[in-house]
Scaffold this motif. Sequence first.
Motif, PDB file in Angstrom:
ATOM      1  N   THR A 289      26.128   8.924  -8.850  1.00 29.16           N
ATOM      2  CA  THR A 289      26.092   9.366 -10.251  1.00 29.16           C
ATOM      3  C   THR A 289      26.530   8.291 -11.226  1.00 29.16           C
ATOM      4  N   HIS A 290      27.489   7.438 -10.826  1.00 31.16           N
ATOM      5  CA  HIS A 290      27.921   6.337 -11.696  1.00 31.16           C
ATOM      6  C   HIS A 290      28.793   5.390 -10.893  1.00 31.16           C
ATOM      7  N   LEU A 291      29.070   4.219 -11.485  1.00 37.12           N
ATOM      8  CA  LEU A 291      29.744   3.163 -10.744  1.00 37.12           C
ATOM      9  C   LEU A 291      31.245   3.116 -11.007  1.00 37.12           C
ATOM     10  N   HIS A 292      31.906   4.241 -10.863  1.00 33.89           N
ATOM     11  CA  HIS A 292      33.347   4.266 -10.664  1.00 33.89           C
ATOM     12  C   HIS A 292      33.574   4.330  -9.163  1.00 33.89           C
TER      13      HIS A 292
ATOM     14  N   ALA B  99      24.997   3.862  14.327  1.00 36.83           N
ATOM     15  CA  ALA B  99      24.758   5.119  15.045  1.00 36.83           C
ATOM     16  C   ALA B  99      23.291   5.329  15.380  1.00 36.83           C
ATOM     17  N   GLY B 100      22.429   4.370  15.001  1.00 40.48           N
ATOM     18  CA  GLY B 100      21.023   4.464  15.384  1.00 40.48           C
ATOM     19  C   GLY B 100      20.034   4.584  14.256  1.00 40.48           C
ATOM     20  N   LEU B 101      20.478   4.463  13.007  1.00 44.40           N
ATOM     21  CA  LEU B 101      19.545   4.531  11.877  1.00 44.40           C
ATOM     22  C   LEU B 101      18.544   3.388  11.957  1.00 44.40           C
ATOM     23  N   LYS B 102      17.252   3.717  11.833  1.00 43.95           N
ATOM     24  CA  LYS B 102      16.200   2.715  11.954  1.00 43.95           C
ATOM     25  C   LYS B 102      15.219   2.766  10.788  1.00 43.95           C
ATOM     26  N   ARG B 103      15.554   3.501   9.741  1.00 42.45           N
ATOM     27  CA  ARG B 103      14.648   3.674   8.600  1.00 42.45           C
ATOM     28  C   ARG B 103      15.421   3.488   7.297  1.00 42.45           C
ATOM     29  N   ALA B 104      14.691   3.245   6.261  1.00 44.01           N
ATOM     30  CA  ALA B 104      15.320   3.093   4.948  1.00 44.01           C
ATOM     31  C   ALA B 104      15.706   4.458   4.390  1.00 44.01           C
ATOM     32  N   VAL B 105      16.927   4.578   3.899  1.00 43.42           N
ATOM     33  CA  VAL B 105      17.380   5.782   3.210  1.00 43.42           C
ATOM     34  C   VAL B 105      17.190   5.557   1.710  1.00 43.42           C
ATOM     35  N   PRO B 106      16.462   6.425   1.011  1.00 45.42           N
ATOM     36  CA  PRO B 106      16.346   6.273  -0.437  1.00 45.42           C
ATOM     37  C   PRO B 106      17.710   6.443  -1.105  1.00 45.42           C
ATOM     38  N   VAL B 107      18.082   5.499  -1.945  1.00 47.59           N
ATOM     39  CA  VAL B 107      19.353   5.545  -2.661  1.00 47.59           C
ATOM     40  C   VAL B 107      19.049   5.421  -4.147  1.00 47.59           C
ATOM     41  N   TYR B 108      19.443   6.437  -4.906  1.00 46.12           N
ATOM     42  CA  TYR B 108      19.200   6.470  -6.346  1.00 46.12           C
ATOM     43  C   TYR B 108      20.530   6.266  -7.064  1.00 46.12           C
ATOM     44  N   GLY B 109      20.580   5.257  -7.919  1.00 45.73           N
ATOM     45  CA  GLY B 109      21.838   4.966  -8.591  1.00 45.73           C
ATOM     46  C   GLY B 109      21.643   4.133  -9.836  1.00 45.73           C
ATOM     47  N   PRO B 110      22.728   3.821 -10.533  1.00 45.14           N
ATOM     48  CA  PRO B 110      22.664   3.038 -11.768  1.00 45.14           C
ATOM     49  C   PRO B 110      22.155   1.624 -11.521  1.00 45.14           C
TER      50      PRO B 110
ATOM     51  N   LEU C 168      16.235   3.236  -9.320  1.00 41.59           N
ATOM     52  CA  LEU C 168      17.034   3.453 -10.521  1.00 41.59           C
ATOM     53  C   LEU C 168      17.198   4.940 -10.800  1.00 41.59           C
ATOM     54  N   LEU C 169      18.441   5.336 -11.053  1.00 37.73           N
ATOM     55  CA  LEU C 169      18.743   6.691 -11.497  1.00 37.73           C
ATOM     56  C   LEU C 169      19.059   6.643 -12.980  1.00 37.73           C
ATOM     57  N   ASP C 170      18.191   7.269 -13.770  1.00 42.95           N
ATOM     58  CA  ASP C 170      18.466   7.417 -15.199  1.00 42.95           C
ATOM     59  C   ASP C 170      17.931   8.769 -15.656  1.00 42.95           C
TER      60      ASP C 170
ATOM     61  N   PRO D 114      34.096   4.929 -20.825  1.00 44.68           N
ATOM     62  CA  PRO D 114      33.135   4.035 -21.461  1.00 44.68           C
ATOM     63  C   PRO D 114      31.866   3.810 -20.646  1.00 44.68           C
ATOM     64  N   VAL D 115      31.715   4.516 -19.506  1.00 40.92           N
ATOM     65  CA  VAL D 115      30.534   4.337 -18.659  1.00 40.92           C
ATOM     66  C   VAL D 115      29.334   4.969 -19.346  1.00 40.92           C
ATOM     67  N   THR D 116      28.263   4.211 -19.503  1.00 39.90           N
ATOM     68  CA  THR D 116      27.061   4.743 -20.148  1.00 39.90           C
ATOM     69  C   THR D 116      26.025   5.213 -19.128  1.00 39.90           C
ATOM     70  N   GLU D 117      25.961   4.566 -17.965  1.00 38.80           N
ATOM     71  CA  GLU D 117      25.031   5.007 -16.916  1.00 38.80           C
ATOM     72  C   GLU D 117      25.759   5.997 -16.009  1.00 38.80           C
ATOM     73  N   SER D 118      25.839   7.234 -16.460  1.00 37.11           N
ATOM     74  CA  SER D 118      26.526   8.293 -15.726  1.00 37.11           C
ATOM     75  C   SER D 118      25.715   9.559 -15.883  1.00 37.11           C
ATOM     76  N   HIS D 119      25.460  10.263 -14.776  1.00 38.04           N
ATOM     77  CA  HIS D 119      24.468  11.335 -14.817  1.00 38.04           C
ATOM     78  C   HIS D 119      24.887  12.605 -14.084  1.00 38.04           C
ATOM     79  N   ALA D 120      24.418  13.721 -14.617  1.00 43.53           N
ATOM     80  CA  ALA D 120      24.415  15.004 -13.918  1.00 43.53           C
ATOM     81  C   ALA D 120      23.082  15.129 -13.191  1.00 43.53           C
TER      82      ALA D 120
END
Length: 302
Positions: free
Chosen positions: A65-68, A85-96, A134-136, A157-163
Amino acid sequence: MKDAESVTLLGVKGGPAIYPGSAMPTSILIRMAGLAVLVDTGLGATAALCRAGLRLTEIDAIFITHLHSDHYLELGPLLHTAWCAGLKRAVPVYGPSGLEPCWQHFRASMAYDIATRMEDEGRPDFAGMAALHLLDETLSLDLGGLKVRAMQNHHPPVTESHALRFESAQHSVVISGDTAPMAEMERFAKGADLLVHEAMLSRNVRALCDHMGYPDDRLERHILRSHTEAREAGAIATRAGVKALALTHFVPSGQFGADAATWRAEAQATFAGPLHIGEDGMEIPLGEGGWAKPLPSTPAKG
């Protein structure tokens, strides 16, 4: 039940510091539409996922949700442990937008271990274990039957912060993220089966700040202007017409916070529906009357 949908509060403490007996920082597991989605990766998220019964290789997507630090500190370690543990695929990660250098620098800090394990153990390229997006506020996804929307919240003061709002064919869940109270949240959460909202008790903030021993009032001013009173979270839930409310990200928490009865009284002053006072590991089934499953006999302390 395979098709059962739920939300598990893996860590419910606001802020990055932990103390003996305290809860752990923020992470939330959402099981909807047959998917396992993680919102935030605060310290302890990896072990908490395992305690919740999820194999790390089964994570379908991660949202930051934000970079704190209490919301993303364990992203790299979680993915590294899943890889081991055996992960062999890309996990989608959505963030600032700032998440990319965090991922790069984590890989650099682990370069020897990663290279050794790839060469000596035959593991896949670790760099490919995260697909960053990108998560916006324009985010609108369909993750195979689970729709996800984002809204910028108010966490100065964080501007890239989301619900975030998650909707399956059966249920809808809204995660407030860290935010001061805002009317937009009422519209964003309208009619949701569950609103998971952060909670502050401002009258206890001074004790926390005094303990930290900083020479001025900047920490106190930050906390008070960027979080939501538990009573106001209840009012937001009422005006939004949500079916149930869960409080999390308690500020302050642990030795500087209040007991569950106090948090409950604050929220119940403005919200009359099913109310969950979050604890580490609390699982909230969706569509079963809105009541949380009992925790083990020795629950995590707030």
